[in-house]
Design an enzyme around this catalytic site. Sequence first.
Site, PDB file in Angstrom:
ATOM      1  N   HIS A  15      -0.059  -7.610  -1.366  1.00 50.68           N
ATOM      2  CA  HIS A  15      -1.350  -8.295  -1.380  1.00 50.68           C
ATOM      3  C   HIS A  15      -2.045  -8.100  -2.720  1.00 50.68           C
ATOM      4  O   HIS A  15      -1.671  -7.228  -3.529  1.00 50.68           O
ATOM      5  CB  HIS A  15      -2.242  -7.841  -0.216  1.00 50.68           C
ATOM      6  CG  HIS A  15      -2.421  -6.358  -0.131  1.00 50.68           C
ATOM      7  ND1 HIS A  15      -1.470  -5.517   0.406  1.00 50.68           N
ATOM      8  CD2 HIS A  15      -3.443  -5.553  -0.522  1.00 50.68           C
ATOM      9  CE1 HIS A  15      -1.897  -4.273   0.347  1.00 50.68           C
ATOM     10  NE2 HIS A  15      -3.096  -4.258  -0.223  1.00 50.68           N
ATOM     11  N   ASP A  20       0.812  -1.220   0.000  1.00 50.37           N
ATOM     12  CA  ASP A  20       0.000   0.000   0.000  1.00 50.37           C
ATOM     13  C   ASP A  20       0.851   1.279   0.000  1.00 50.37           C
ATOM     14  O   ASP A  20       1.807   1.412   0.770  1.00 50.37           O
ATOM     15  CB  ASP A  20      -0.944   0.027   1.213  1.00 50.37           C
ATOM     16  CG  ASP A  20      -2.086  -0.968   1.069  1.00 50.37           C
ATOM     17  OD1 ASP A  20      -2.441  -1.316  -0.074  1.00 50.37           O
ATOM     18  OD2 ASP A  20      -2.630  -1.385   2.111  1.00 50.37           O
TER      19      ASP A  20
HETATM   20  O1  LIG Z   1     -10.000  -5.669  -1.568  1.00 49.32           O
HETATM   21  C1  LIG Z   1      -9.169  -6.198  -0.834  1.00 49.32           C
HETATM   22  O2  LIG Z   1      -9.330  -7.310  -0.325  1.00 49.32           O
HETATM   23  C2  LIG Z   1      -7.874  -5.500  -0.554  1.00 49.32           C
HETATM   24  C3  LIG Z   1      -7.779  -4.212  -1.288  1.00 49.32           C
HETATM   25  C4  LIG Z   1      -6.499  -3.493  -1.018  1.00 49.32           C
HETATM   26  O3  LIG Z   1      -5.594  -3.511  -1.797  1.00 49.32           O
HETATM   27  C5  LIG Z   1      -6.355  -2.767   0.252  1.00 49.32           C
HETATM   28  O4  LIG Z   1      -7.253  -2.789   1.079  1.00 49.32           O
HETATM   29  O5  LIG Z   1      -5.289  -2.176   0.456  1.00 49.32           O
HETATM   30 FE   LIG Z   2      -3.900  -2.509  -0.988  1.00 50.91          FE
END
Ligand SMILES: O=C(O)CCC(=O)C(=O)O
Ligand SMILES: [Fe+2]
Length: 310
Positions: A260, A106
């Site tokens: 992620h 992030d």
């Molecule tokens: O939608 C999700 O499960 C994660 C999305 C995402 O990249 C985040 O929440 O930082």
């Molecule tokens: Fe994310």
Amino acid sequence: MSVDYAAQTDTSLEVVKLGTHIGAQIDGVRLGGDLSAEAVASIRAALNEHKVIFFRGQQHLTEEGQYAFAQLLGSPTTPHPTVTSHGVRSLAIDSHTGRANSWHTDVTFVDRVPKASILRAVSLPSYGGSTTWASTVAAYAALPEPLKLLAENLRARHTNTYDYAARHNVDPTEDNKAYRAEFESAYYETEHPVVRVHPETGERALLLGHFVKQFVGLGKSESDALFRLFQDRVTRLEHTTRWNWTLGDVAIWDNRATQHYAIDDYDGAEHRKLTRITLAGDIPVGVDGRPSTIIAGNAEHYSVIDRIAA
Ligand SMILES: O=C(O)CCC(=O)C(=O)O
Ligand SMILES: [Fe+2]
């Protein structure tokens, strides 16, 4: 906020490991702003060890409760450097505006990369929509020595105008386009070491993901080839764990040690929504002690720099 490292851990919390390198489910705790110092210490320790931790059955949590809990773990950032959340304190992860089906850490386009994200499921599709996390520590550790040396000597430029279209094969909707325009409404670019030293655990982790534009000093095609090589190491299935959400679940990940990917395998008509709160982090530092440097953009309004570990 100050950290009480001497705090005893809470033995009533049950930590169930989900894989060798990453992931644990924690049972026996009701999240909120009223947790004991011992429970908070246990959660911090579990996060450092397992990189992403999951809690079931937290339906009682409201956005306020999620925020109050977040404050026990660190300093919440504003929702996002560019995406305004219209008065609420968390960032809506909403299938109407976009789907994060691309590997990333992030907000790496700023210098003060958040240390952790706390995500709470609010509305879920009837099937699909799970999320996968990968340990960037395990990815680094598994590299052969020559590739470790190469990675340690590389730096990469990250921006918020990464090539989204190249990684998605579907035409964006009007909502997607509006979100994208807001996401890119101010330009950010930061140069980070490709291997960062984790400020709490001392572990080395690969710092890459979809915000990477190019490695410093390399041409575009060689940069792309090397990026692919290292990213493939991160996303090896052995380095990952996958979570199938149920309502009331909360996931917390160490954003200094993971990437992620939100799996887009649910019907377009179904609504999926989660709320995210990120916690302020420090400026990454490479193996050579060199910190990340800002190329463009000022993220002061987004986040303080949390120099205090945890
Ligand atoms: O939608 C999700 O499960 C994660 C999305 C995402 O990249 C985040 O929440 O930082
Ligand atoms: Fe994310």
